[in-house]
Design an enzyme around this catalytic site. Structure first.
Site, PDB file in Angstrom:
ATOM      1  N   SER A  25       0.885  -1.233   0.048  1.00 41.38           N
ATOM      2  CA  SER A  25      -0.246   0.066  -0.119  1.00 41.38           C
ATOM      3  C   SER A  25       0.853   1.109   0.404  1.00 41.38           C
ATOM      4  O   SER A  25       2.313   1.220  -0.288  1.00 41.38           O
ATOM      5  CB  SER A  25      -0.296  -0.395   1.430  1.00 41.38           C
ATOM      6  OG  SER A  25       0.368   0.323   2.634  1.00 41.38           O
ATOM      7  N   TYR A  58      -2.823   0.856  -3.639  1.00 39.98           N
ATOM      8  CA  TYR A  58      -3.168   1.791  -2.906  1.00 39.98           C
ATOM      9  C   TYR A  58      -3.314   2.310  -1.835  1.00 39.98           C
ATOM     10  O   TYR A  58      -2.553   2.226  -1.324  1.00 39.98           O
ATOM     11  CB  TYR A  58      -4.813   0.707  -2.589  1.00 39.98           C
ATOM     12  CG  TYR A  58      -4.660  -0.753  -1.783  1.00 39.98           C
ATOM     13  CD1 TYR A  58      -4.425  -0.126  -0.459  1.00 39.98           C
ATOM     14  CD2 TYR A  58      -3.683  -1.928  -1.887  1.00 39.98           C
ATOM     15  CE1 TYR A  58      -3.838  -1.662   0.573  1.00 39.98           C
ATOM     16  CE2 TYR A  58      -2.838  -2.664  -1.364  1.00 39.98           C
ATOM     17  CZ  TYR A  58      -3.034  -2.221   0.081  1.00 39.98           C
ATOM     18  OH  TYR A  58      -2.879  -3.484   0.917  1.00 39.98           O
TER      19      TYR A  58
END
Length: 126
Positions: A25, A58
């Site tokens: 992430s 993300y």
């Protein structure tokens, strides 16, 4: 037909952490996320201004007002602490929506506080 347009970006943030063994992430200071309109777990594009590498991951929320920009997991191979990055998201818009759309642009200071915000990019002159 839908058009894909820039939804928002955080411009010239500085990477504060590169955590290879953290779950993948990119952690982003929550204040920057909110101002830009980036949702937690939203797909983001990260463009490393320092080394030219580009990757997709993300977003996860970092501590508010911490200045954190942490590139995690395998993406940590794409950025080093101190690198300048642009973080962007895109959205799909109908023609009517696209005609009215203005992106949310957040410009960061070197400590990842907000320098200023805007909703358009100036015309580039020759």
């Amino acid at each position: 037909m839908l058009s894909r347009l820039l939804k928002c970006k955080i411009h010239r943030a500085v990477v504060t952490h590169a955590e290879l063994h953290y779950e993948g992430s990119c952690a982003i200071d929550g204040v920057l996320m909110d101002l830009a309109g980036i949702r937690e777990y939203e797909e983001i594009h990260v463009w490393n201004v320092t080394n030219g590498k580009r990757f997709t991951t993300y977003a996860i929320r970092g501590e508010d007002n911490s200045g954190i920009i942490s590139v995690n997991g395998g993406a940590a191979h794409q950025a080093d602490v101190g690198d300048l990055v642009i973080i962007a998201t895109f959205g799909d818009f109908t023609e009517a929506e696209a005609n009215a759309h203005k992106p949310r642009l957040v410009y960061a200071n070197p400590d990842n506080t907000v320098n200023h915000t805007a909703n358009c990019i100036p015309v580039q002159v020759a």
